[in-house]
Design an enzyme around this catalytic site. Structure first.
Site: not given
Ligand code: GLU
Length: 492
Positions: A256-258
């Site tokens: 995930s981009k987090r």
């Protein structure tokens, strides 16, 4: 579809947000499978979610896949005999097929409003563990339903799931998986606005485009029993479904981009070579054999066998990517490396955007490089205490930056005015002063407390690197927590 029909595979990305590494991963395996079997590789744009789809995002998909050297034989941009290849241009087709299902008794109009549907689903979830619609409108006779629709009553069209028996998904990699039909929802096929849901559009298109193998991500497995019921309801033979493993972070969570940048634009901006990225993606969940980890796309195609895909959750390991990238960089001749630097890093186009920002801030040309260094680099090195304006606490800055990055993430029109508007609105909403917030963002994106106009700088830096740096700033703040710095060290 006959057994000997030529292979036709597709990717069907939804054009929302940034071009995702997962799209490239699935595109690569589809393309390689098509080339290996001398078939066709199709790119279809699934933009039925009108609120979230953008043309900008669609173009970013083409641009980034082309950057990787991936090519498709049919698609919205290249045409083909099975078009249109953009679902928003096929609305009539889906209406027609929904109508057929209603007539054959495999689907029905549902007039329940959202309030009822949500209530029933919650009740069902409590009762059976599965939040399904209760089939209330199944009982309405077709004539009556037609009259109500003609009178202007709002309805959706739902699939009439068989209530007994099971649907078996037989995947060449995973073996058969049986799903009891009674566990399945009466899936919405057509929404009140007449747009199809993913399920209907996807199945109709895969059939009409004569797709022989659906190679897609594992996350679509739960949808596949519904798709199989749809094929059966239409009387069509389904394609072979092959679900690729999901890419994971080191801690095994879904990428995930987090955690890690997932935008292909970021990796290009970070100086990853396209051939290294392709090789890296090919290695994820695939064993080339004999422990060989470096191979070209042509070699991959030549040796490709879908059975060699392993399902053990491949890890999107950035150290591995860097290692491979290093190998590819060292393979380049001086001349080629110079070309890459001039096109990807020091391009005239990029410099032309920086010059107007910096001209008032230098008196000698020799200052240009030191004063603009952050326009060319990746992660920045600075004291995280600089992020914390003296009027704010560390927690406030953490909260503000976390909120700001969410807002910035939704800005696709990455221009100074839009960025300023977005951050000012955000500051007003959460009740913090714009100045201290902007200072935090400035330090995050430039590593400095003084820079040219923040928003113009962010525009030139670009979306991928700014989002990466603000997330990186948050990480720095979290990691440095406890090692606090005296307020006098902080910018004011
Ligand atoms: N539109 C879906 C996506 O965004 C397609 C999934 C599939 O390949 O069926 O990934």
């Amino acid at each position: 579809m006959s057994d000997n029909c030529p292979v036709r595979v597709r990717i069907a990305p939804s054009p929302t947000g940034d071009p995702h590494v997962g799209t490239a991963y699935i595109a690569l395996f589809n393309m390689v499978f098509a080339r290996r079997h001398e078939g066709r590789f199709i790119l279809r744009i699934e933009d039925t979610d009108q609120a979230r789809s953008t043309l900008q995002s669609e173009e970013a998909i083409y641009r980034s896949l082309k950057w990787l050297g991936l090519t498709w034989d049919e698609g919205p941009d290249v045409g083909g005999e099975y078009g249109p290849y953009r679902q928003s241009e096929r609305k009539e087709t889906y209406l027609e097929y929904a109508r057929r299902l209603i007539e054959s008794g495999h689907a029905y109009h549902c007039f329940c409003d959202d309030e009822r549907v949500n209530r029933v689903r919650a009740e069902q979830r409590d009762l059976t563990g599965v939040g399904r619609y209760d089939g209330h409108c199944r009982a309405i006779a077709l004539d009556e339903a037609r009259a109500r629709v003609a009178a202007g009553e709002q309805s959706v069209v739902r699939l009439k799931m068989p209530q007994d028996g099971e649907t078996v998904l037989d995947c060449p990699l995973r073996g058969p998986i049986a799903y009891p039909n009674s566990q399945q929802n009466d899936q919405v096929l057509l929404k009140t606005d007449g747009f199809p849901t993913y399920h209907l559009a996807n199945v109709v298109d895969d059939h009409l485009m004569e797709i022989t193998h659906v190679i897609r991500a594992e996350e679509w497995i739960p949808s596949t029993p519904k798709h199989l019921v749809l094929y059966r309801s239409f009387g069509w033979r389904p394609p072979t479904f092959i679900h690729m493993p999901i890419l994971r972070n080191r801690d095994r969570s879904k990428i995930s981009k987090r955690r890690n940048p997932t935008s292909l634009d970021y990796y290009r901006r970070a100086g990853i070579l396209p051939e290294a990225m392709v090789n890296f993606l090919a290695n994820l969940g695939y064993s080339f054999g004999d422990d060989i980890e470096k191979f070209t796309l042509a070699e991959f195609i030549e040796g490709f066998a879908i059975e060699r895909v392993s399902l053990g959750g491949p890890v999107f390991d950035l150290d591995k990517l860097d290692w491979l990238n290093g190998l590819y960089l060292r393979d380049l001749s001086h001349e080629d490396l110079l070309d890459r630097v001039m096109t990807e890093v020091l391009s005239r186009e990029r410099l032309a955007k920086i010059v107007p920002l910096i001209r008032e801030r230098i008196v000698r040309l020799e200052e240009f490089v030191p004063k603009t260094e952050y326009f060319f680099s990746g992660a920045l090195d600075y004291d995280p205490a600089l992020l914390v304006h003296k009027k704010l606490t560390r927690e406030q800055v953490q909260g503000a930056l976390a909120g700001a990055v969410e807002r910035l993430d939704s800005v696709l029109d990455w221009r100074a005015e839009t960025l300023e508007e977005t951050l000012r609105e955000f500051a007003a909403e959460v009740g913090i002063k714009a100045g201290p917030l902007f200072m935090g963002v400035r330090v995050a994106v430039t590593g400095r407390t003084a820079s040219p106009g923040l928003f113009e700088t962010m525009e030139v830096l670009g979306r991928p690197i700014c989002l990466f740096r603000v997330r990186d700033a948050l990480r720095k703040l979290t990691e440095s927590n406890g090692k606090d710095t005296a307020p006098s060290d902080r910018p004011g």
